[in-house]
Design a protein around this motif. Structure first.
Motif, PDB file in Angstrom:
ATOM      1  N   ASP A 100     -34.973  48.671   6.086  1.00 55.76           N
ATOM      2  CA  ASP A 100     -36.003  48.153   6.984  1.00 55.76           C
ATOM      3  C   ASP A 100     -37.401  48.406   6.425  1.00 55.76           C
ATOM      4  O   ASP A 100     -38.306  47.572   6.593  1.00 55.76           O
ATOM      5  CB  ASP A 100     -35.860  48.804   8.361  1.00 55.76           C
ATOM      6  CG  ASP A 100     -34.649  48.304   9.121  1.00 55.76           C
ATOM      7  OD1 ASP A 100     -34.036  47.310   8.681  1.00 55.76           O
ATOM      8  OD2 ASP A 100     -34.310  48.906  10.155  1.00 55.76           O
ATOM      9  N   LYS A 103     -38.129  45.727   3.902  1.00 60.33           N
ATOM     10  CA  LYS A 103     -38.394  44.451   4.565  1.00 60.33           C
ATOM     11  C   LYS A 103     -39.792  44.427   5.167  1.00 60.33           C
ATOM     12  O   LYS A 103     -40.503  43.411   5.092  1.00 60.33           O
ATOM     13  CB  LYS A 103     -37.346  44.200   5.652  1.00 60.33           C
ATOM     14  CG  LYS A 103     -35.946  43.949   5.115  1.00 60.33           C
ATOM     15  CD  LYS A 103     -34.940  43.795   6.252  1.00 60.33           C
ATOM     16  CE  LYS A 103     -33.526  43.614   5.721  1.00 60.33           C
ATOM     17  NZ  LYS A 103     -32.534  43.504   6.821  1.00 60.33           N
ATOM     18  N   ALA A 104     -40.217  45.537   5.769  1.00 60.99           N
ATOM     19  CA  ALA A 104     -41.552  45.600   6.368  1.00 60.99           C
ATOM     20  C   ALA A 104     -42.630  45.406   5.313  1.00 60.99           C
ATOM     21  O   ALA A 104     -43.578  44.626   5.503  1.00 60.99           O
ATOM     22  CB  ALA A 104     -41.732  46.935   7.083  1.00 60.99           C
ATOM     23  N   LYS A 148     -45.352  39.667  13.089  1.00 60.94           N
ATOM     24  CA  LYS A 148     -44.403  40.029  14.141  1.00 60.94           C
ATOM     25  C   LYS A 148     -43.233  39.048  14.174  1.00 60.94           C
ATOM     26  O   LYS A 148     -42.068  39.460  14.287  1.00 60.94           O
ATOM     27  CB  LYS A 148     -45.092  40.065  15.503  1.00 60.94           C
ATOM     28  CG  LYS A 148     -44.144  40.426  16.639  1.00 60.94           C
ATOM     29  CD  LYS A 148     -44.849  40.598  17.969  1.00 60.94           C
ATOM     30  CE  LYS A 148     -43.844  40.976  19.063  1.00 60.94           C
ATOM     31  NZ  LYS A 148     -44.510  41.196  20.378  1.00 60.94           N
ATOM     32  N   CYS A 151     -40.929  39.749  11.283  1.00 62.24           N
ATOM     33  CA  CYS A 151     -40.186  41.003  11.501  1.00 62.24           C
ATOM     34  C   CYS A 151     -39.046  40.801  12.486  1.00 62.24           C
ATOM     35  O   CYS A 151     -37.918  41.265  12.258  1.00 62.24           O
ATOM     36  CB  CYS A 151     -41.141  42.086  11.994  1.00 62.24           C
ATOM     37  SG  CYS A 151     -42.224  42.781  10.733  1.00 62.24           S
ATOM     38  N   LEU A 156     -36.281  43.460  12.614  1.00 65.30           N
ATOM     39  CA  LEU A 156     -37.147  44.626  12.754  1.00 65.30           C
ATOM     40  C   LEU A 156     -37.892  44.561  14.086  1.00 65.30           C
ATOM     41  O   LEU A 156     -38.229  43.479  14.574  1.00 65.30           O
ATOM     42  CB  LEU A 156     -38.182  44.679  11.630  1.00 65.30           C
ATOM     43  CG  LEU A 156     -37.675  44.715  10.189  1.00 65.30           C
ATOM     44  CD1 LEU A 156     -38.854  44.719   9.225  1.00 65.30           C
ATOM     45  CD2 LEU A 156     -36.819  45.944   9.958  1.00 65.30           C
ATOM     46  N   ALA A 158     -41.321  45.032  15.973  1.00 64.57           N
ATOM     47  CA  ALA A 158     -42.733  44.999  15.592  1.00 64.57           C
ATOM     48  C   ALA A 158     -43.566  44.696  16.822  1.00 64.57           C
ATOM     49  O   ALA A 158     -43.082  44.129  17.808  1.00 64.57           O
ATOM     50  CB  ALA A 158     -42.974  43.942  14.512  1.00 64.57           C
ATOM     51  N   ILE A 171     -45.049  48.282  12.728  1.00 64.79           N
ATOM     52  CA  ILE A 171     -43.650  47.931  12.483  1.00 64.79           C
ATOM     53  C   ILE A 171     -42.828  49.210  12.576  1.00 64.79           C
ATOM     54  O   ILE A 171     -43.219  50.251  12.024  1.00 64.79           O
ATOM     55  CB  ILE A 171     -43.484  47.260  11.107  1.00 64.79           C
ATOM     56  CG1 ILE A 171     -44.419  46.051  10.984  1.00 64.79           C
ATOM     57  CG2 ILE A 171     -42.041  46.818  10.894  1.00 64.79           C
ATOM     58  CD1 ILE A 171     -44.435  45.404   9.602  1.00 64.79           C
TER      59      ILE A 171
END
Length: 596
Positions: A100, A103-104, A148, A151, A156, A158, A171
């Motif tokens: 994660d 990815k962020a 957002k 995500c 995720l 966010a 995030i």
């Protein structure tokens, strides 16, 4: 007026444009063209690009040669630029990411390099599919909404944070929230020099902000002047009016896609430059976007052979040659008499996945003695809003309509209609018919140039996928100019600094890069220090800097390194023409356990 007379001003303009384009081509390099006809719903072909640098991409076009509609064509180059929906965009953005946290970082970095600073008038640009394909620009609120949305699509959590005069993101990963600013291109490192701090920590510890640079661009990353640094401290630490903003959610949760259908005889052209000098909201706002591009939908079907019933919206009493064998191609179904006097009406809907910023429409109307025909922008009324009313004379009349002002009064526009009103006469001798013999529609578009499937130096694998159920017969054309008179600086492949330091502010040194072009010189270097062996992201934006000269050394600023830690770094060069080379070899160094 004949069709040739109608076209003469347009033809002269195109000839002038072609001459200017030809002269420009001689100055900028030969224009290369490659066309490929695809006949399968999933097809691949290859384009080889020669030269010394990536080419100047000029144009991509796709034309439906079939009698069947071509649904949702998606063109990628080397597996990239499939920005059809948010899922396909996230797949490209987060490719190779396993955690994660990765990815962020990938989402934050991708967004801040793919945007320019300007606020569109389109509310739907809060959604990244529409924004990144059609505009490519937005202010802090737009940027936070896109991050957002990406995500959430990547799984995720966010949120959008409003701080004093600014909008940012947090995030959630690794059990906590982390601050990312896609507009300013910054995150702030916690005091552990490993993790990204949340807003709450920044409010309590503004030194984390003060020690961090706020980049101005992809290359130039100098120290902040005190006033600029203080501005961001004030934004974040003035916390009484900070709040979590959910006002963007309704828009980013919508399922916008780049779905579109090329009708028989229709072509979509997209350029990498603002060829038409048309952009959204230009009639209300003089400010031109920093970077944007144009495109065109051109539709000129053979309506004598294409069944237009699938492509027109019949409001009342209209039919086609394919249905009853009568002419003109689109005409009154039941001739009007004293028992049926309401006019016949239909519309020609035009829609686009890209923002519409203008257009023109040509039509040849037929009117027998005693009949009536008109064309209008929007749904037709009886005697209202007609752009042209064909009341006098008999036979055919060719009409050209400039739609720019009409379309730009509807902001934003992704579709519009051309309306037609027809009146025939069953009592005339002979009976009088009215209708449409031919038309051509040109719809001007705005596109974001960084969304277009660009060719690069070397082998390019082009893939075209469609959702068409019928026969696929489409022509795809790329146009570009190769660069063969300039080389990028060579890579930095050797360092001369040690692999271990007893200080937390070491000076990193490397062997100079070389430029193959006679008379060129290395003007600047850029360096990045990372905790990752692949150097994908820096420890901090303060450790992703340009040297500002051809000096082959850079001193790491204090407070960012930890003792007993291995760091990785890389360097690239830029020449006096502003051409940057590739990142070179990944180097590493270790700080001693007692380093300070």
């Amino acid at each position: 007026m004949s069709k040739n007379d109608l076209y003469m001003p347009f033809v002269c303009l195109m000839i002038l444009f072609s001459i200017l384009f030809f002269v420009d081509s001689l100055m900028a390099g030969e224009l290369k063209t490659f066309s490929q006809v695809v006949t399968e719903s999933d097809a691949e072909f290859t384009i080889e690009v020669d030269g010394t640098l990536d080419p100047e991409n000029v144009e991509i076009a796709i034309e439906n040669l079939s009698g069947d509609p071509l649904s949702d064509p998606r063109i990628t180059v080397n597996g990239r630029y499939d920005w059809f929906d948010i899922e396909s965009m996230v797949a490209e953005i987060t490719e190779g990411c396993e955690t994660d946290e990765e990815k962020a970082f990938a989402i934050w970095e991708w967004v801040h390099w793919k945007r320019f600073q300007r606020s569109p008038a389109d509310k739907s640009d809060l959604h990244p599919v529409r924004a990144m394909n059609g505009y490519g620009y937005g202010i802090c609120g737009h940027t936070a909404a896109w991050i957002k949305a990406f995500c959430l699509a990547a799984g995720l959590e966010a949120r959008v944070q409003e701080i004093w005069g600014h909008t940012v993101n947090e995030i959630f990963y690794n059990g906590g929230w982390h601050f990312f600013d896609g507009n300013v291109k910054v995150f702030y490192l916690s005091r552990d020099n490993r993790s990204v701090a949340p807003i709450a920590e920044l409010i309590d510890d503004p030194w984390l902000i003060e020690r961090t640079i706020h980049p101005r661009g992809q290359w130039d990353r100098p120290d902040d002047p005190p006033s600029r640094n203080a501005e961001f401290v004030r934004y974040i630490t003035t916390s009484k009016d900070n709040y979590i903003d959910t006002g963007y959610d309704s828009e980013i949760k919508k399922n916008y896609t780049m779905a579109y259908t090329l009708k028989p005889g229709e072509k979509l052209i997209r350029w990498w430059e603002p060829v038409l000098n048309k952009h959204e909201n230009r009639h209300k706002r003089a400010l031109v976007p920093e970077r944007y591009a144009n495109g065109r939908l051109i539709w000129e079907p053979d309506i004598d052979t294409v069944d237009m019933r699938e492509y027109i919206h019949v409001i009342e009493n209209v039919t086609t040659t394919q249905e009853d064998g009568q002419t003109p191609a689109i005409h009154v179904k039941e001739l009007h008499d004293e028992n049926y006097s309401r006019p016949s009406r239909f519309t020609l809907p035009i829609d686009s996945a890209y923002p519409i910023v203008g257009g023109r429409f040509w039509v040849r109307l037929r009117k027998d003695n005693g009949a009536f025909a008109s064309v209008s922008y929007g749904k037709p009324g009886w005697g209202e809003g007609d752009l042209y009313t064909y009341q006098w004379g008999n036979g055919t009349k060719e009409i050209e309509v400039d739609l720019d002002q009409n379309i730009l009064n509807d902001t934003p526009a992704y579709d519009y209609e051309i309306g037609f009103t027809l009146k025939s006469s069953a009592d005339a001798n002979p009976p009088a018919q009215a209708g449409v013999e031919w038309f051509k529609s040109v719809t001007d578009l705005q596109v974001s140039p960084h969304s277009l499937p660009a060719l690069s130096l070397g082998k390019n694998v082009i893939r075209c996928r469609t959702r068409s159920d019928g026969k696929v017969n489409a022509r795809i054309t790329f146009k570009w100019r190769e660069v063969d008179d300039n080389h990028a600086p060579g890579m930095v492949t050797a360092c001369v600094s040690p692999s271990k330091f007893d200080t937390l502010t070491p000076t990193l040194q490397w062997e100079p890069a070389h430029d193959l072009d006679e008379g060129d010189r290395i003007e600047d270097y850029q360096i990045q220090v990372s905790l990752r062996p692949d150097c994908r992201w820096p420890v901090s934006q303060s450790l992703y800097r340009n040297v500002g000269s051809d000096r082959c050394e850079w001193k790491v600023p204090e407070s960012f390194l930890n003792p007993g830690t291995t760091y990785y770094w890389k360097v690239r060069a830029r020449d006096n023409h502003g051409v940057a080379g590739e990142w070179g070899t990944f180097f590493s160094f270790e700080t001693g356990a007692d380093a300070e």
